[in-house]
Design a protein around this motif. Structure first.
Motif, PDB file in Angstrom:
ATOM      1  N   ILE A  19     175.851  83.749  15.626  1.00 25.94           N
ATOM      2  CA  ILE A  19     174.451  83.794  15.165  1.00 25.94           C
ATOM      3  C   ILE A  19     174.112  85.243  14.811  1.00 25.94           C
ATOM      4  N   PRO A  20     174.082  85.572  13.517  1.00 28.51           N
ATOM      5  CA  PRO A  20     173.784  86.954  13.117  1.00 28.51           C
ATOM      6  C   PRO A  20     172.280  87.212  13.200  1.00 28.51           C
ATOM      7  N   VAL A  21     171.914  88.275  13.900  1.00 29.08           N
ATOM      8  CA  VAL A  21     170.480  88.582  14.093  1.00 29.08           C
ATOM      9  C   VAL A  21     170.203  90.069  13.876  1.00 29.08           C
ATOM     10  N   ALA A  22     171.057  90.743  13.101  1.00 31.64           N
ATOM     11  CA  ALA A  22     170.952  92.198  12.990  1.00 31.64           C
ATOM     12  C   ALA A  22     170.076  92.672  11.828  1.00 31.64           C
ATOM     13  N   GLY A  23     169.670  91.748  10.939  1.00 28.74           N
ATOM     14  CA  GLY A  23     168.982  92.162   9.701  1.00 28.74           C
ATOM     15  C   GLY A  23     167.637  92.838   9.955  1.00 28.74           C
ATOM     16  N   PHE A  24     167.156  93.570   8.953  1.00 27.35           N
ATOM     17  CA  PHE A  24     165.905  94.320   9.079  1.00 27.35           C
ATOM     18  C   PHE A  24     164.665  93.432   8.952  1.00 27.35           C
ATOM     19  N   GLY A  25     164.807  92.278   8.309  1.00 27.14           N
ATOM     20  CA  GLY A  25     163.644  91.396   8.137  1.00 27.14           C
ATOM     21  C   GLY A  25     162.548  92.048   7.315  1.00 27.14           C
ATOM     22  N   THR A  26     162.933  92.673   6.196  1.00 27.79           N
ATOM     23  CA  THR A  26     161.962  93.482   5.432  1.00 27.79           C
ATOM     24  C   THR A  26     160.821  92.642   4.849  1.00 27.79           C
ATOM     25  N   LYS A  37     162.550  89.571  13.707  1.00 26.76           N
ATOM     26  CA  LYS A  37     162.100  88.348  13.015  1.00 26.76           C
ATOM     27  C   LYS A  37     162.624  87.118  13.736  1.00 26.76           C
ATOM     28  N   GLU A  38     163.842  87.234  14.253  1.00 19.50           N
ATOM     29  CA  GLU A  38     164.500  86.089  14.900  1.00 19.50           C
ATOM     30  C   GLU A  38     163.793  85.674  16.186  1.00 19.50           C
ATOM     31  N   MET A  39     162.851  86.510  16.677  1.00 19.42           N
ATOM     32  CA  MET A  39     162.079  86.144  17.879  1.00 19.42           C
ATOM     33  C   MET A  39     160.683  85.636  17.516  1.00 19.42           C
ATOM     34  N   PHE A  65     176.209  86.544  19.419  1.00 16.25           N
ATOM     35  CA  PHE A  65     175.108  87.126  18.659  1.00 16.25           C
ATOM     36  C   PHE A  65     175.588  88.426  18.031  1.00 16.25           C
ATOM     37  N   VAL A  66     175.368  88.570  16.732  1.00 12.17           N
ATOM     38  CA  VAL A  66     175.640  89.858  16.091  1.00 12.17           C
ATOM     39  C   VAL A  66     174.288  90.570  16.012  1.00 12.17           C
ATOM     40  N   THR A  67     174.133  91.621  16.820  1.00 15.34           N
ATOM     41  CA  THR A  67     172.816  92.266  16.937  1.00 15.34           C
ATOM     42  C   THR A  67     172.837  93.663  16.316  1.00 15.34           C
ATOM     43  N   MET A 117     173.595  97.771   8.544  1.00 15.49           N
ATOM     44  CA  MET A 117     173.219  96.438   8.025  1.00 15.49           C
ATOM     45  C   MET A 117     173.783  96.282   6.612  1.00 15.49           C
ATOM     46  N   LEU A 118     175.032  95.848   6.545  1.00 18.82           N
ATOM     47  CA  LEU A 118     175.715  95.762   5.249  1.00 18.82           C
ATOM     48  C   LEU A 118     175.838  94.328   4.766  1.00 18.82           C
ATOM     49  N   GLY A 119     174.925  93.479   5.221  1.00 20.41           N
ATOM     50  CA  GLY A 119     174.894  92.111   4.697  1.00 20.41           C
ATOM     51  C   GLY A 119     175.448  91.084   5.681  1.00 20.41           C
ATOM     52  N   LEU A 120     175.161  89.820   5.357  1.00 16.10           N
ATOM     53  CA  LEU A 120     175.515  88.716   6.256  1.00 16.10           C
ATOM     54  C   LEU A 120     177.033  88.582   6.419  1.00 16.10           C
ATOM     55  N   GLY A 121     177.786  88.748   5.319  1.00 12.68           N
ATOM     56  CA  GLY A 121     179.246  88.660   5.403  1.00 12.68           C
ATOM     57  C   GLY A 121     179.792  89.722   6.342  1.00 12.68           C
ATOM     58  N   HIS A 122     179.257  90.921   6.237  1.00 10.71           N
ATOM     59  CA  HIS A 122     179.675  92.034   7.088  1.00 10.71           C
ATOM     60  C   HIS A 122     179.292  91.765   8.543  1.00 10.71           C
ATOM     61  N   ALA A 123     178.118  91.159   8.742  1.00 12.53           N
ATOM     62  CA  ALA A 123     177.670  90.827  10.115  1.00 12.53           C
ATOM     63  C   ALA A 123     178.659  89.846  10.758  1.00 12.53           C
ATOM     64  N   ILE A 124     179.059  88.824  10.012  1.00 11.01           N
ATOM     65  CA  ILE A 124     179.973  87.807  10.571  1.00 11.01           C
ATOM     66  C   ILE A 124     181.334  88.440  10.892  1.00 11.01           C
ATOM     67  N   THR A 140     172.206  80.762  10.895  1.00 13.97           N
ATOM     68  CA  THR A 140     171.205  81.824  10.782  1.00 13.97           C
ATOM     69  C   THR A 140     169.855  81.285  11.278  1.00 13.97           C
ATOM     70  N   PRO A 141     169.226  82.014  12.215  1.00 18.15           N
ATOM     71  CA  PRO A 141     168.048  81.464  12.900  1.00 18.15           C
ATOM     72  C   PRO A 141     166.807  81.323  12.025  1.00 18.15           C
ATOM     73  N   ASP A 142     166.778  82.035  10.898  1.00 17.14           N
ATOM     74  CA  ASP A 142     165.582  81.899  10.046  1.00 17.14           C
ATOM     75  C   ASP A 142     165.724  80.709   9.084  1.00 17.14           C
ATOM     76  N   ASP A 143     166.814  79.983   9.172  1.00 17.25           N
ATOM     77  CA  ASP A 143     166.936  78.693   8.484  1.00 17.25           C
ATOM     78  C   ASP A 143     166.725  77.619   9.538  1.00 17.25           C
TER      79      ASP A 143
HETATM   80  P1  UTP Z   1     168.286  87.543   5.793  1.00 20.30           P
HETATM   81  O1  UTP Z   1     168.781  88.094   4.536  1.00 20.30           O
HETATM   82  O2  UTP Z   1     167.323  86.418   5.749  1.00 20.30           O
HETATM   83  O3  UTP Z   1     167.643  88.601   6.764  1.00 20.30           O
HETATM   84  O4  UTP Z   1     169.533  87.212   6.698  1.00 20.30           O
HETATM   85  P2  UTP Z   1     167.116  90.057   6.572  1.00 20.30           P
HETATM   86  O5  UTP Z   1     167.999  90.877   5.702  1.00 20.30           O
HETATM   87  O6  UTP Z   1     166.912  90.512   7.973  1.00 20.30           O
HETATM   88  O7  UTP Z   1     165.692  89.760   5.906  1.00 20.30           O
HETATM   89  P3  UTP Z   1     164.960  90.358   4.619  1.00 20.30           P
HETATM   90  O8  UTP Z   1     165.618  89.711   3.439  1.00 20.30           O
HETATM   91  O9  UTP Z   1     165.130  91.858   4.666  1.00 20.30           O
HETATM   92  O10 UTP Z   1     163.531  89.936   4.803  1.00 20.30           O
HETATM   93  C1  UTP Z   1     169.752  85.989   7.398  1.00 20.30           C
HETATM   94  C2  UTP Z   1     170.246  86.293   8.820  1.00 20.30           C
HETATM   95  O11 UTP Z   1     171.329  87.205   8.772  1.00 20.30           O
HETATM   96  C3  UTP Z   1     171.097  88.326   9.608  1.00 20.30           C
HETATM   97  C4  UTP Z   1     169.568  88.390   9.763  1.00 20.30           C
HETATM   98  O12 UTP Z   1     169.236  88.999  10.997  1.00 20.30           O
HETATM   99  C5  UTP Z   1     169.165  86.918   9.704  1.00 20.30           C
HETATM  100  O13 UTP Z   1     169.237  86.315  10.989  1.00 20.30           O
HETATM  101  N1  UTP Z   1     171.667  89.548   8.968  1.00 20.30           N
HETATM  102  C6  UTP Z   1     171.378  89.871   7.683  1.00 20.30           C
HETATM  103  C7  UTP Z   1     172.481  90.349   9.735  1.00 20.30           C
HETATM  104  O14 UTP Z   1     172.771  90.068  10.923  1.00 20.30           O
HETATM  105  N2  UTP Z   1     172.995  91.491   9.167  1.00 20.30           N
HETATM  106  C8  UTP Z   1     172.727  91.839   7.884  1.00 20.30           C
HETATM  107  O15 UTP Z   1     173.239  92.894   7.421  1.00 20.30           O
HETATM  108  C9  UTP Z   1     171.899  91.004   7.120  1.00 20.30           C
END
Ligand code: UTP
Length: 305
Positions: A19-26, A37-39, A65-67, A117-124, A140-143
C-alpha cells in the motif's frame, strides 16, 4: 508449462499487499501539508483503514506500507495506543476500546520509506526486498470502492484474486469511466476473453480523448508477480520525472500474458476533491446509524436549493 496453464493448486497464494502512501497529495493542499491524504476520513474511518480491511477480507496476511515524510500518523493508526486504551477502559467505552485495539491486530504491518517521491512505480519498487518470490497485491488507498448490486458484498480486490486463481497471470483492475475523463487515468486495451477479463495488448498513461483506445481505466487495484520490479527498475521517468505504474505494466505485457479484470463495485476516485466528497456521501448513506437521517437532510437541502 506456461504460467497460465498451471493447475490452480500449484499457484502460490496471494498473501502480501503493498500500500503506497508516500505521495505529497498536492491536490488537497493545504490540508495535506502536515496531514496525510491517506488518513482523511470517510465519516469516521481513514481511507487507509478501508483499504487495509479490504485486503484482510481477501485473505492478505502481510501489509507493506511504502511511507515518506509526514506520514507518521499512518504508523500510529495501526499501532497500539496504551494511554488511549487505558482511558477508554476507565470510562467503560467498551466498543471504542475494541475498535482501537483491533487495528494493530488486523495484519502484520511492515514499513519501508520512499526517500524521494518519484512516482507510484518507484514507490512499489521500494517493497521489492519484502515481497520475495510471491504474487502480491498493490492497492492505493485513495481509490475507494463501495458495494452495489453487481459486487454482492465482495471486496473489490477479491475480483483480482479470483481471476488470478483462474488464469494465473498478473491482473489489472479496471472500471469504465466517461469518455471525457480518460485523460485522468491509465487506459487499457485488449481482447475480451470472457468472465469480465481482457487479455491486455497495451496501456497508455492519461491519453487525450482522441487517442484513448477504450474507456477502461486502471483504478488502484493490481495483482502483480515479482517480475514487475525489474520493469520498474528499468523504466524511464516520464515528463514529470516520475516512474508511472503504467511503465511497469507495459514491460510486463511485452514479456508475458497480462489480463485486465472489470471490478464490479462502485468506484470513487477519492484522490480528487469531487470523488472524495462523493465517497463520503456514499459511505454515510450506507451507515445503519446515520444513513436515514443523512438522506433526509440531503433531500431537504436539494429541494430548497
Ligand atoms: P496519487 O498520484 O493519487 O497521489 O498516488 P499523490 O501524488 O500523493 O497526489 P497528488 O496527485 O499530488 O494530489 C496514488 C497513491 O500512490 C502514493 C500516494 O501516496 C497515493 O496513496 N504515491 C504516489 C507514493 O507512495 N509515492 C509517489 O511517489 C506517488
Amino acid at each position: 508449462m506456461s504460467p497460465d496453464k498451471k493447475p490452480t493448486s500449484l499457484r502460490p497464494p496471494v498473501r502480501k499487499a503493498v500500500i503506497p502512501v508516500a505521495g505529497f497529495g498536492t491536490r488537497f493542499l493545504p490540508a495535506t501539508k502536515a496531514t496525510p491524504k491517506e488518513m482523511f476520513p470517510l465519516v469516521d474511518k481513514p481511507l487507509t483503514q478501508y483499504v487495509v480491511e479490504e485486503a484482510v477480507a481477501c485473505g492478505i496476511e502481510e501489509i507493506v506500507f511504502v511511507t515518506g515524510q509526514a506520514k507518521r500518523a499512518i504508523e500510529d493508526h495501526f499501532d497500539r495506543n496504551i494511554e488511549l486504551e487505558y482511558l477508554l477502559d476507565n470510562k467503560g467505552k467498551k466498543r471504542e476500546l475494541e475498535q482501537v485495539m483491533e487495528l494493530a491486530e488486523k495484519a502484520d504491518f511492515v514499513y519501508v520509506r520512499q526517500k524521494e517521491m518519484l512516482g507510484l512505480g518507484h514507490a512499489i519498487l521500494q517493497a521489492r526486498h519484502l515481497i520475495g518470490d510471491e504474487p502480491f497485491l498493490v492497492m492505493t488507498p485513495d481509490d475507494v470502492f463501495s458495494d452495489n448490486s453487481g459486487s454482492n458484498g465482495r471486496p473489490a480486490a477479491q475480483t483480482l484474486i479470483d481471476a488470478y486463481e483462474k488464469v494465473g497471470t498478473p491482473i489489472i483492475g479496471v472500471q469504465e469511466v466517461p469518455k471525457d475523463r480518460v485523460h485522468l487515468y491509465g487506459i487499457v486495451s485488449g481482447e475480451p476473453v470472457g468472465d469480465g477479463l481482457l487479455k491486455m495488448t497495451g496501456i497508455i498513461e492519461k491519453p487525450d480523448q482522441k487517442d484513448a483506445p477504450t474507456n477502461l481505466a486502471q483504478c488502484g487495484r493490481y495483482l502483480f508477480v515479482p517480475e514487475i520490479f525489474e520493469h520498474f527498475a528499468q523504466a524511464k521517468p516520464g515528463k514529470s520525472g516520475e516512474i508511472h505504474i503504467t511503465e511497469g505494466i507495459k514491460g510486463l505485457i511485452s514479456n508475458q500474458t497480462v489480463h485486465a479484470a472489470m471490478i464490479p463495485n462502485l468506484y470513487h476516485d477519492a484522490g480528487s476533491k469531487l470523488g472524495y466528497l462523493q465517497a463520503i456521501v456514499e459511505f454515510a448513506l450506507a451507515r445503519d446509524d446515520l444513513g436515514e437521517e443523512f438522506e433526509t437532510y440531503l433531500r431537504k437541502r436539494l429541494k430548497n436549493a
